[in-house]
Write a protein that holds these residues in place. Structure first.
Motif, PDB file in Angstrom:
ATOM      1  N   ILE A 202      -8.643  16.541   4.885  1.00  0.00           N
ATOM      2  CA  ILE A 202      -7.881  17.437   5.735  1.00  0.00           C
ATOM      3  C   ILE A 202      -6.598  16.754   6.133  1.00  0.00           C
ATOM      4  O   ILE A 202      -6.594  15.589   6.520  1.00  0.00           O
ATOM      5  CB  ILE A 202      -8.685  17.823   6.981  1.00  0.00           C
TER       6      ILE A 202
ATOM      7  N   GLU B 115      -2.668  -1.712   3.744  1.00  0.00           N
ATOM      8  CA  GLU B 115      -3.512  -1.974   2.579  1.00  0.00           C
ATOM      9  C   GLU B 115      -4.875  -1.303   2.648  1.00  0.00           C
ATOM     10  O   GLU B 115      -5.700  -1.504   1.775  1.00  0.00           O
ATOM     11  CB  GLU B 115      -3.679  -3.479   2.379  1.00  0.00           C
TER      12      GLU B 115
ATOM     13  N   ASP C 166       1.816  -1.185  -4.681  1.00  0.00           N
ATOM     14  CA  ASP C 166       0.451  -0.649  -4.669  1.00  0.00           C
ATOM     15  C   ASP C 166      -0.286  -1.116  -5.911  1.00  0.00           C
ATOM     16  O   ASP C 166       0.280  -1.228  -6.991  1.00  0.00           O
ATOM     17  CB  ASP C 166       0.441   0.879  -4.603  1.00  0.00           C
ATOM     18  N   ARG C 167      -1.585  -1.359  -5.734  1.00  0.00           N
ATOM     19  CA  ARG C 167      -2.325  -1.892  -6.886  1.00  0.00           C
ATOM     20  C   ARG C 167      -2.787  -0.777  -7.813  1.00  0.00           C
ATOM     21  O   ARG C 167      -3.170  -1.019  -8.946  1.00  0.00           O
ATOM     22  CB  ARG C 167      -3.497  -2.729  -6.426  1.00  0.00           C
TER      23      ARG C 167
ATOM     24  N   ASP D 257      -5.617   2.394   8.121  1.00  0.00           N
ATOM     25  CA  ASP D 257      -7.010   1.954   8.060  1.00  0.00           C
ATOM     26  C   ASP D 257      -7.143   0.434   8.220  1.00  0.00           C
ATOM     27  O   ASP D 257      -8.142  -0.056   8.730  1.00  0.00           O
ATOM     28  CB  ASP D 257      -7.640   2.347   6.708  1.00  0.00           C
TER      29      ASP D 257
ATOM     30  N   VAL E 275      -0.981  -7.290  -4.284  1.00  0.00           N
ATOM     31  CA  VAL E 275      -0.497  -8.400  -3.463  1.00  0.00           C
ATOM     32  C   VAL E 275      -1.686  -9.324  -3.249  1.00  0.00           C
ATOM     33  O   VAL E 275      -2.758  -8.883  -2.825  1.00  0.00           O
ATOM     34  CB  VAL E 275       0.056  -7.890  -2.116  1.00  0.00           C
TER      35      VAL E 275
ATOM     36  N   SER F  29      -0.314   5.654   5.335  1.00  0.00           N
ATOM     37  CA  SER F  29       0.335   4.757   6.294  1.00  0.00           C
ATOM     38  C   SER F  29       1.530   4.063   5.658  1.00  0.00           C
ATOM     39  O   SER F  29       2.633   4.071   6.211  1.00  0.00           O
ATOM     40  CB  SER F  29      -0.666   3.723   6.829  1.00  0.00           C
TER      41      SER F  29
ATOM     42  N   GLY G 214      -8.030  10.395  10.269  1.00  0.00           N
ATOM     43  CA  GLY G 214      -7.671   9.072   9.773  1.00  0.00           C
ATOM     44  C   GLY G 214      -6.254   9.070   9.239  1.00  0.00           C
ATOM     45  O   GLY G 214      -5.401   8.289   9.659  1.00  0.00           O
ATOM     46  N   SER G 215      -5.994   9.997   8.316  1.00  0.00           N
ATOM     47  CA  SER G 215      -4.689   9.978   7.665  1.00  0.00           C
ATOM     48  C   SER G 215      -3.569  10.261   8.660  1.00  0.00           C
ATOM     49  O   SER G 215      -2.462   9.753   8.502  1.00  0.00           O
ATOM     50  CB  SER G 215      -4.667  11.009   6.532  1.00  0.00           C
TER      51      SER G 215
ATOM     52  N   GLN H 133     -10.123  10.822   0.109  1.00  0.00           N
ATOM     53  CA  GLN H 133     -10.161  11.470   1.420  1.00  0.00           C
ATOM     54  C   GLN H 133     -10.807  12.819   1.221  1.00  0.00           C
ATOM     55  O   GLN H 133     -10.745  13.387   0.146  1.00  0.00           O
ATOM     56  CB  GLN H 133      -8.733  11.604   1.944  1.00  0.00           C
ATOM     57  N   GLY H 134     -11.359  13.359   2.253  1.00  0.00           N
ATOM     58  CA  GLY H 134     -12.106  14.622   2.220  1.00  0.00           C
ATOM     59  C   GLY H 134     -11.479  15.785   1.502  1.00  0.00           C
ATOM     60  O   GLY H 134     -12.028  16.281   0.562  1.00  0.00           O
TER      61      GLY H 134
ATOM     62  N   ARG I 222      -6.177  14.292  -2.515  1.00  0.00           N
ATOM     63  CA  ARG I 222      -5.363  13.116  -2.246  1.00  0.00           C
ATOM     64  C   ARG I 222      -4.485  12.695  -3.418  1.00  0.00           C
ATOM     65  O   ARG I 222      -3.333  12.287  -3.219  1.00  0.00           O
ATOM     66  CB  ARG I 222      -6.238  11.930  -1.822  1.00  0.00           C
TER      67      ARG I 222
ATOM     68  N   ASN J 167      -7.072   6.417  -3.984  1.00  0.00           N
ATOM     69  CA  ASN J 167      -7.274   6.859  -2.621  1.00  0.00           C
ATOM     70  C   ASN J 167      -8.241   8.027  -2.529  1.00  0.00           C
ATOM     71  O   ASN J 167      -8.243   8.915  -3.355  1.00  0.00           O
ATOM     72  CB  ASN J 167      -5.950   7.199  -1.973  1.00  0.00           C
TER      73      ASN J 167
ATOM     74  N   GLY K 118       0.813  -1.218   0.000  1.00  0.00           N
ATOM     75  CA  GLY K 118       0.000   0.000   0.000  1.00  0.00           C
ATOM     76  C   GLY K 118       0.841   1.260   0.000  1.00  0.00           C
ATOM     77  O   GLY K 118       1.858   1.348   0.685  1.00  0.00           O
TER      78      GLY K 118
HETATM   79  C1  LIG Z   1     -14.569  10.407   2.107  1.00  0.00           C
HETATM   80  C2  LIG Z   1     -13.440  10.318   3.082  1.00  0.00           C
HETATM   81  C3  LIG Z   1     -13.019  11.455   3.744  1.00  0.00           C
HETATM   82  C4  LIG Z   1     -11.949  11.407   4.640  1.00  0.00           C
HETATM   83  N1  LIG Z   1     -11.534  12.556   5.212  1.00  0.00           N
HETATM   84  C5  LIG Z   1     -10.442  12.550   5.987  1.00  0.00           C
HETATM   85  C6  LIG Z   1      -9.903  13.758   6.452  1.00  0.00           C
HETATM   86  O1  LIG Z   1     -10.420  14.828   6.145  1.00  0.00           O
HETATM   87  N2  LIG Z   1      -8.793  13.718   7.220  1.00  0.00           N
HETATM   88  C7  LIG Z   1      -8.187  12.545   7.538  1.00  0.00           C
HETATM   89  O2  LIG Z   1      -7.157  12.558   8.219  1.00  0.00           O
HETATM   90  N3  LIG Z   1      -8.665  11.366   7.103  1.00  0.00           N
HETATM   91  C8  LIG Z   1      -9.781  11.345   6.338  1.00  0.00           C
HETATM   92  N4  LIG Z   1     -10.251  10.151   5.838  1.00  0.00           N
HETATM   93  C9  LIG Z   1      -9.588   8.908   6.230  1.00  0.00           C
HETATM   94  C10 LIG Z   1      -8.289   8.682   5.449  1.00  0.00           C
HETATM   95  O3  LIG Z   1      -8.538   8.777   4.073  1.00  0.00           O
HETATM   96  C11 LIG Z   1      -7.713   7.315   5.753  1.00  0.00           C
HETATM   97  O4  LIG Z   1      -7.637   7.120   7.124  1.00  0.00           O
HETATM   98  C12 LIG Z   1      -6.326   7.125   5.163  1.00  0.00           C
HETATM   99  O5  LIG Z   1      -6.345   7.224   3.782  1.00  0.00           O
HETATM  100  C13 LIG Z   1      -5.761   5.769   5.562  1.00  0.00           C
HETATM  101  O6  LIG Z   1      -4.519   5.578   4.971  1.00  0.00           O
HETATM  102  P1  LIG Z   1      -3.977   4.116   4.664  1.00  0.00           P
HETATM  103  O7  LIG Z   1      -2.612   4.293   4.151  1.00  0.00           O
HETATM  104  O8  LIG Z   1      -4.147   3.255   5.853  1.00  0.00           O
HETATM  105  O9  LIG Z   1      -4.968   3.517   3.578  1.00  0.00           O
HETATM  106  P2  LIG Z   1      -5.309   4.022   2.076  1.00  0.00           P
HETATM  107  O10 LIG Z   1      -5.134   5.479   1.946  1.00  0.00           O
HETATM  108  O11 LIG Z   1      -6.648   3.446   1.787  1.00  0.00           O
HETATM  109  O12 LIG Z   1      -4.219   3.316   1.179  1.00  0.00           O
HETATM  110  C14 LIG Z   1      -4.210   1.919   0.996  1.00  0.00           C
HETATM  111  C15 LIG Z   1      -3.420   1.631  -0.252  1.00  0.00           C
HETATM  112  O13 LIG Z   1      -3.184   0.243  -0.340  1.00  0.00           O
HETATM  113  C16 LIG Z   1      -3.373  -0.172  -1.665  1.00  0.00           C
HETATM  114  N5  LIG Z   1      -3.724  -1.592  -1.605  1.00  0.00           N
HETATM  115  C17 LIG Z   1      -4.778  -2.153  -0.996  1.00  0.00           C
HETATM  116  N6  LIG Z   1      -4.766  -3.483  -1.130  1.00  0.00           N
HETATM  117  C18 LIG Z   1      -3.667  -3.772  -1.834  1.00  0.00           C
HETATM  118  C19 LIG Z   1      -3.093  -4.994  -2.295  1.00  0.00           C
HETATM  119  N7  LIG Z   1      -3.653  -6.165  -2.040  1.00  0.00           N
HETATM  120  N8  LIG Z   1      -1.956  -4.936  -3.025  1.00  0.00           N
HETATM  121  C20 LIG Z   1      -1.381  -3.741  -3.300  1.00  0.00           C
HETATM  122  N9  LIG Z   1      -1.870  -2.565  -2.875  1.00  0.00           N
HETATM  123  C21 LIG Z   1      -3.000  -2.579  -2.143  1.00  0.00           C
HETATM  124  C22 LIG Z   1      -4.438   0.730  -2.210  1.00  0.00           C
HETATM  125  O14 LIG Z   1      -4.361   0.854  -3.619  1.00  0.00           O
HETATM  126  C23 LIG Z   1      -4.122   2.048  -1.520  1.00  0.00           C
HETATM  127  O15 LIG Z   1      -3.244   2.849  -2.272  1.00  0.00           O
HETATM  128  C24 LIG Z   1     -11.315  10.168   4.941  1.00  0.00           C
HETATM  129  C25 LIG Z   1     -11.742   9.024   4.279  1.00  0.00           C
HETATM  130  C26 LIG Z   1     -12.780   9.089   3.357  1.00  0.00           C
HETATM  131  C27 LIG Z   1     -13.200   7.836   2.649  1.00  0.00           C
END
Ligand SMILES: Cc1cc2nc3c(=O)[nH]c(=O)nc-3n(C[C@H](O)[C@H](O)[C@H](O)COP(=O)(O)OP(=O)(O)OC[C@H]3O[C@@H](n4cnc5c(N)ncnc54)[C@H](O)[C@@H]3O)c2cc1C
Lengths: 278, 435
Positions: free
Chosen positions: B48, B162, B34-35, B305, B130, B15, B317-318, B45-46, B106, B43, B11
């Motif tokens: 912020i 992921e 990353d896929r 996440d 993956v 994170s 979240g981010s 996100q809002g 994003r 990805n 991913g």
């Molecule tokens: C509408 C919305 C609004 C939001 N607003 C906010 C905000 O304002 N502020 C804030 O802080 N947070 C916000 N969030 C939450 C925030 O987007 C997430 O908490 C954050 O993106 C999590 O990061 P991550 O790296 O864990 O996961 P992700 O950002 O989801 O990244 C996961 C990555 O893993 C990849 N992946 C998944 N499975 C595989 C696999 N099997 N093989 C290869 N790659 C894979 C995906 O392609 C992706 O790129 C919001 C979320 C949403 C949906």
């Protein structure tokens, strides 16, 4: 065999926006892709390499970020990548572009003589289809344009037989090598590189050439100065005035729906009806 | 010869990027997979961005990160059908040299972050999913398989960033399946407007000033959920999210909910004349503290996440994603330096770091909120409705005495909640959950 594929990085036209007020194209934030037609050229080149041995070089003229496109091509299985990038190339039209690419190809060919140069049929951001033929003219190569399939290649004799789409039919052409081929869409199905291809691409060093490195001497033929093309006006097309007509389909059989649509078409194009039903 | 890395990060979201950056910067060999077509392409996100979490990974990020606006004003709105009651907080203090919160898009942000990760020395491959974790005879995770030909790639640790679905972890039996009551579905649109219009409509002075509106009440049509509206440089992000279990129960299509929100008389004028460019839907883990799965094992760790690290109450979240990514990265760097393997026992260091950070403390503080809201959905509609009815009657000058008006307001509160005992219970429960 040494096969060179010229590729271009273009904005993904599916995601381009026209500024609501100024009517200009907004490129900012629009993702870039490899010109889709070039991918058919790349796949065809790799197929020939896999069958007859040798290597595939991808060549691109563009800004530094075009390296992404080349790296992507390496991940698909190309062996080597060369980016020619120089501020003095900025603003090139098709004449200046084909000049720069042809010169770079000559320079590339000095290391490893080139057997085939591939390009896509055209780009999706310019749609001119002039760069391939422009290169061929400058390098005095036979040009096989709009090629749908390569029938055979005789390495010993240095001959290739290709099928090209022509108005009203298909031409089967035989050419000696080296030659230049522009590939049509749908000619093949693009492969997915293996994990090893992807790792190699991620680690690879893309060769980056300035105008001098590429062997370009006459800078007057490059960039804006070497580009006689003048864009007079850019505008967003007006939506059609005639609204679309809807055909109600509920409760109708497919045949009835088909008839209803045909009736509408014929109502607007009476001549068509006469021709088709004659 | 099979490839072997110190770490594989699945991913390239916040994170995964924070984890890969931290490890690569310290000189470890890192492969990130990353896929998406490119980092950020999938990805949502809002969005912020909370500066602090990123600052701890890349201190000088403000120099070149694609930031839209920094937030100078926060609005909180409670909606009913035709009105909103709100609190606005604007402060010039937010115009500090190093602003604390930014709006971002994003896709460009993730791309930028990923370029930093690669500059730090990590290798990234995109368009590669993956599919499975590779385990040795003793069940330790030793690598990954992908959807490309060419077999397994090995590493001392696989870090799972992921995202919310967490399919890989699930498939490998490392974590249970997501529960519908633990995930929200958010839909979001980006509406383009000329920069000047955005500034005028939100009364923004500085070129980079921005406004955030968080919306509660009627926006979720009785479901557990919220809406939001953020100003970007020349666009507005607007969205709404509710629990999957609620969508399933009410059968309200998510896009319809968003359409209703956009058509609300308080919202529509803000969007007027804009061009909608992007419509996306994405899941948000909202199960909170009690839904956090097992986080480490022999040769693996979970971040972001995928580990349910979202503070739904504060819409964060981010930042939790980046913090968990950084902490896992620091852990692996430390273990490597000490020559220790990435066993579950040694990865306790990561769990300890987490427990000591705001991530776990905040999630623990609000651990009762998800269940509270799920079981007391009326909280999100009864009070906002009562409030707007009370305000409306207070503000209308119609011959009724002020005392009569007070009586009407209290009656509205009672009517919306059903009984005074109900109101008292709600207050008690809320106080307990927020304690
Ligand atoms: C509408 C919305 C609004 C939001 N607003 C906010 C905000 O304002 N502020 C804030 O802080 N947070 C916000 N969030 C939450 C925030 O987007 C997430 O908490 C954050 O993106 C999590 O990061 P991550 O790296 O864990 O996961 P992700 O950002 O989801 O990244 C996961 C990555 O893993 C990849 N992946 C998944 N499975 C595989 C696999 N099997 N093989 C290869 N790659 C894979 C995906 O392609 C992706 O790129 C919001 C979320 C949403 C949906």
């Amino acid at each position: 065999m040494h096969i060179v594929v010229c590729i271009k990085q273009v904005p993904d036209s599916a995601q381009i926006r026209v500024h609501p007020v100024t009517n200009t194209i907004m490129r900012q934030g629009v993702p870039t892709i490899i010109n889709p037609y070039d991918l058919f050229a790349l796949e065809e080149a790799m197929r020939l390499r896999d069958e007859f041995g040798g290597r595939v070089t991808v060549l691109c003229m563009g800004p530094p970020m075009a390296e992404d496109a080349l790296r992507r091509a390496l991940g698909l299985g190309a062996d080597q990548a060369v980016l020619i990038t120089d501020r003095r190339f900025a603003g090139s039209d098709t004449l200046a572009t084909s000049f720069a690419l042809a010169t770079a190809l000559e320079t590339l060919g000095k290391e490893h003589p080139i057997d085939i140069v591939f390009t896509g049929k055209q780009t999706i951001d310019g749609d001119t289809a002039q760069v391939g033929p422009g290169i061929a003219c400058r390098l005095e190569l036979n040009q096989l344009t709009y090629v749908a399939a390569i029938d055979s290649l005789d390495k010993a004799k240095g001959e290739i037989v290709a099928r090209r789409r022509a108005e009203g039919g298909v031409q089967v052409l035989k050419s000696k090598l080296p030659c230049l081929i522009t590939m049509l869409e749908g000619a093949n199905t693009l492969r997915r590189g293996s994990v090893q291809d992807m790792l190699r691409a991620a680690r690879a060093k893309v060769t980056v050439w300035s105008a001098e490195d590429a062997g370009v001497g006459d800078l007057l033929k490059c960039g804006l100065r070497g580009s006689p093309t003048v864009v007079k006006k850019v505008f967003a097309p007006q939506p059609r005035e005639e609204p679309a007509e809807m055909v109600a389909v509920e409760g109708k059989t497919p045949a009835q729906i088909g008839d209803a649509i045909l009736d509408l078409v014929f109502a607007r194009q009476p001549k068509l009806e006469a021709e088709l039903t004659a | 010869m099979a490839e072997h890395f110190d770490a594989i990060v699945v991913g390239a979201g916040p994170s995964g990027n924070a984890a890969a950056y931290t490890m690569a910067k310290a000189g470890l060999s890192v492969l990130q997979i990353d896929r998406g077509e490119y980092p950020g392409s999938k990805n949502v996100q809002g969005a912020i961005l909370y500066a602090d979490a990123l600052e701890r990974v890349i201190p000088d990020f403000r120099e070149d990160a694609p930031l839209e606006r920094h937030v100078v004003e926060q609005r909180m709105w409670f909606l009913d059908e035709t009105s909103h009651t709100g609190a606005h907080y604007r402060s010039d203090d937010f115009n500090e040299a190093k602003p604390n919160r930014y709006t971002i898009l994003r896709a460009p942000f993730d791309k930028w972050f990923s370029s930093k990760v690669r500059e730090a020395g990590a290798i990234l491959i995109c368009e590669t999913t993956v599919t499975e974790l590779v385990k040795d005879a003793r069940g330790r995770v030793i690598g990954v398989l992908t959807d490309r030909e060419g077999g397994a790639i090995y590493a001392d640790i696989v870090v799972l960033g992921e995202g919310v679905n967490g399919l890989i972890g699930q498939r490998a039996g490392l974590r249970p399946e997501l529960k519908p009551a633990h995930v929200a579905l958010a839909v979001k649109e980006t509406h383009f407007l000329p920069e000047e219009t955005v500034r005028e409509r939100f009364n923004l002075q500085g070129e980079e000033d921005g406004v955030v509106i968080e919306v509660f009440g009627g926006v979720s049509s009785g479901m557990v959920g919220t809406g939001f509206l953020y100003t970007n440089r020349e666009s507005i992000s607007i969205g709404v999210g509710c629990l999957i279990s609620d969508f399933a129960e009410t059968r309200i299509p998510p896009y319809e909910l968003l359409d209703r929100f956009k058509a609300h008389p308080s919202v529509a004028p803000l969007l007027k004349g804009s061009e909608m460019k992007e419509y996306v839907a994405h899941l948000i883990p909202e199960g909170g503290y009690n839904a956090i799965p097992r986080l480490t094992g022999d040769g693996w760790a979970i971040i972001g996440d995928a580990g349910q690290f979202v503070n739904a109450v504060h819409r964060e979240g981010s930042n939790l994603a980046m913090t968990t990514g950084r902490l896992v990265g620091e852990t692996v760097v430390q273990l490597k330096a000490e020559g220790k393997p990435c066993t579950d026992a040694n990865l306790k260091l990561y769990r300890d770091k987490l427990a000591g950070s705001f991530v776990m403390k905040d999630l623990k503080k609000y651990r009762k909120v998800p269940a509270l809201l799920e079981k007391n959905k009326h909280l999100l509609t009864a009070y906002p409705n009562a409030m707007s009815q009370a305000l409306q009657s207070m503000l209308r000058v119609d011959g009724a005495s002020k005392r009569e008006k007070e009586g009407q307001a209290l009656a509205a509160l009672k009517k919306n909640r059903g009984s005074w005992a109900g109101v008292a219970t709600d207050m008690f429960k809320l106080a307990r959950a927020w304690r």
